[in-house]
Design an enzyme around this catalytic site. Structure first.
Site, PDB file in Angstrom:
ATOM      1  N   LYS A 166       0.842  -1.207   0.000  1.00 40.13           N
ATOM      2  CA  LYS A 166       0.000   0.000   0.000  1.00 40.13           C
ATOM      3  C   LYS A 166       0.874   1.253   0.000  1.00 40.13           C
ATOM      4  O   LYS A 166       1.858   1.324  -0.722  1.00 40.13           O
ATOM      5  CB  LYS A 166      -0.986  -0.046   1.178  1.00 40.13           C
ATOM      6  CG  LYS A 166      -1.917  -1.242   1.070  1.00 40.13           C
ATOM      7  CD  LYS A 166      -2.829  -1.408   2.244  1.00 40.13           C
ATOM      8  CE  LYS A 166      -2.159  -2.065   3.410  1.00 40.13           C
ATOM      9  NZ  LYS A 166      -3.055  -2.579   4.425  1.00 40.13           N
ATOM     10  N   ASP A 202      -5.370  -7.302   9.790  1.00 43.65           N
ATOM     11  CA  ASP A 202      -6.759  -6.781   9.820  1.00 43.65           C
ATOM     12  C   ASP A 202      -7.802  -7.821   9.393  1.00 43.65           C
ATOM     13  O   ASP A 202      -8.929  -7.820   9.883  1.00 43.65           O
ATOM     14  CB  ASP A 202      -6.899  -5.485   8.993  1.00 43.65           C
ATOM     15  CG  ASP A 202      -6.346  -5.588   7.578  1.00 43.65           C
ATOM     16  OD1 ASP A 202      -5.767  -6.635   7.224  1.00 43.65           O
ATOM     17  OD2 ASP A 202      -6.477  -4.619   6.819  1.00 43.65           O
TER      18      ASP A 202
HETATM   19  C1  BGC Z   1      -1.619  -6.288   3.165  1.00 44.32           C
HETATM   20  C2  BGC Z   1      -2.459  -7.220   4.012  1.00 44.32           C
HETATM   21  C3  BGC Z   1      -3.727  -6.525   4.464  1.00 44.32           C
HETATM   22  C4  BGC Z   1      -4.449  -5.932   3.280  1.00 44.32           C
HETATM   23  C5  BGC Z   1      -5.705  -5.204   3.680  1.00 44.32           C
HETATM   24  C6  BGC Z   1      -2.449  -5.683   2.063  1.00 44.32           C
HETATM   25  O1  BGC Z   1      -1.694  -4.743   1.353  1.00 44.32           O
HETATM   26  O2  BGC Z   1      -0.524  -6.959   2.631  1.00 44.32           O
HETATM   27  O3  BGC Z   1      -1.732  -7.682   5.118  1.00 44.32           O
HETATM   28  O4  BGC Z   1      -4.537  -7.447   5.127  1.00 44.32           O
HETATM   29  O5  BGC Z   1      -3.594  -5.039   2.598  1.00 44.32           O
HETATM   30  O6  BGC Z   1      -5.451  -4.154   4.544  1.00 44.32           O
END
Ligand code: BGC
Length: 467
Positions: A166, A202
């Protein structure tokens, strides 16, 4: 009016050429699901998991809530749009998880891309301020840390960050134990203590917060800034964990599906561009087709190309439309609104400085609908893979299960397409979707509470055994 309709129709035909690569047939979705099924196995395998794009990470969560959990907890939530600190109370009698207080702390973008030490110092400061202002500094409460990034969890309180995803890319954190980094930052301040820590993804928090209400909730799914899901897997199938009996929650990290190129045949030129210009190229290809961090940008790129090809806005790209990130994902859901969508589209296009016609506005609606539908269908294919797997694991003819869900993309968009597609792809599964109430906050407290319950019952059993 007639000529407008005619113009609209012919324009839609031309537009179709751009949108066709985003339209995935049921057969393609079945194929996507079959590829993911293989990747789940690679992730679970003892010798294949190192190279597997879908990580299938053990979470050390072995049980969902049984309703006897209780106590006061702190929760930290990092990984969505905001960083939050919460004080949560789990009440056994009322079977309730109460959010006592919470506070949002902004994380400036420079910090998301700065050093790990700065980030963790900031987290420790936010937590310290929260404890101070809520008179909790003297207590040593257990803490659930929702850290929504792929982590190799060695124990419930030892969790190594595999990679940032992200909007984050802080130096010096990948490959390190996040709990240790948090404890060190708290130690550097030296003005408060925390109790035992439970690390929570999460998705796991979401599953657990729904699990308190509905004990058949065994899947947690997020479609928000990022996307991911977890589910209860038979321990005997998790080849790198000792043990045969029982189940463990696996954090699939399905966002990484496609990182080995296995989805290249369904990627559009726009997906390739979004990946290239992201802060982590080559990572989380599936996520980039689905989640909120990227959907707006995909739409923007399609609109830019159509404008360049003189299909929209009289061929004039405004400065805003030409700027990366300025077509926000929230515009998509606003434009998709069944009643006010067209009006919203006109307003948004004006704000973006575009000289639009009515035909342009309806074409933009079509683009938004196509890209958000593809997101829903891809999620459906992935979810179908998980429910089919659970059904096969348990050798059931029919599986009835509940999926705890959260994330702005799920909450803000029509969910009927996703649900219909899952039913089509997993016809022997009857799925209830339960929108989680603050899985990342209350759910993290729930994971901590279940871990404590298991620890207590284990120590009672161990004492009895040694008597
Ligand atoms: C992460 C996950 C997370 C998901 C939703 C992804 O980029 O790698 O660990 O659960 O985003 O937040």
């Amino acid at each position: 009016m007639r000529s407008l309709r005619a113009a609209e129709a012919s324009s839609e035909e031309l537009v179709e050429k751009y949108l066709q690569p985003f339209q995935l047939s049921p057969e393609t979705l079945q194929e996507v699901s079959a590829r993911l099924r293989k990747d789940l196995l690679r992730g679970l395998g003892k010798h294949s998991h190192h190279k597997a794009p879908v990580k299938m990470l053990p979470t050390f969560v072995r049980a969902t809530p049984d309703g006897t959990e209780k106590g006061d907890f702190l929760a930290l939530d990092l990984g969505g749009t905001n960083f939050r600190v919460l004080h949560v109370r789990v009440e056994e009698e009322a079977q309730k998880v109460l959010k006592m207080d919470s506070q949002i702390c902004a994380i400036p973008q420079e910090m998301m891309l700065g050093t790990g030490e700065q980030l963790f110092d900031h987290i420790a400061t936010c937590l310290g301020d929260f404890l101070e202002s809520h008179n909790l500094k003297g207590q040593t409460l257990p803490l659930g840390f929702t850290f929504s990034f792929p982590c190799e969890q060695l124990e419930i309180d030892k969790s190594i960050l595999i990679r940032w995803t992200k909007g984050f890319n802080c130096s010096g954190v990948e490959g390190k134990d996040v709990v240790q980094l948090l404890k060190e930052a708290i130690h550097r301040r030296g003005d408060y203590h925390i109790g035992s820590v439970a690390m929570v993804n999460d998705t796991v928090g979401t599953m657990m917060s729904c699990g308190y209400k509905d004990q058949s909730c065994e899947i947690g799914m997020i479609i928000g800034t990022g996307t991911n899901a977890c589910y209860m897997e038979e321990i005997k199938n998790v080849k790198r964990i000792e043990g045969e009996d029982g189940r463990m929650c696996i954090n699939t990290e399905w966002g990484g599906f496609g990182d080995d190129g296995c989805l290249d045949d369904i990627l559009t030129e726009f997906d390739v561009e979004v990946d290239k210009t992201s802060i982590n190229p080559g990572v989380h290809i599936f996520e980039k087709m689905i989640s909120g961090m990227y959907l707006g940008e995909i739409v923007r790129l399609v609109l830019v190309k159509m404008t360049k090809d003189k299909l929209l806005f009289k061929g004039q790209i405004s400065e805003a439309l030409g700027t990366c990130g300025l077509f926000e994902t929230k515009f998509i859901s606003e434009i998709e609104e069944p009643d006010s969508g067209l009006e919203n589209a006109k307003k948004i296009l004006t704000e973006l400085g575009l000289d639009w016609s009515l035909v342009d506005a309806s074409v933009v609606r079509l683009v938004c609908d196509t890209i958000s539908s593809r997101s829903a269908y891809l999620c459906a294919a992935a979810l179908a893979t998980l429910v089919n797997r659970i059904r096969n694991n348990r050798k059931l003819g029919h599986l009835k299960t509940t999926v705890g869900v959260d994330g702005t993309v799920y909450r803000k968009h029509p969910t009927s397409k996703l649900q219909k597609a899952v039913r089509l792809l997993a016809p022997q599964c009857d799925i209830t979707f339960l929108v989680s109430e603050d899985g990342s906050g209350k759910g993290a407290a729930m994971v901590t509470a279940v871990a404590q319950r298991l620890k207590k019952s284990c120590s009672t059993m161990c004492t009895k055994a040694s008597e």
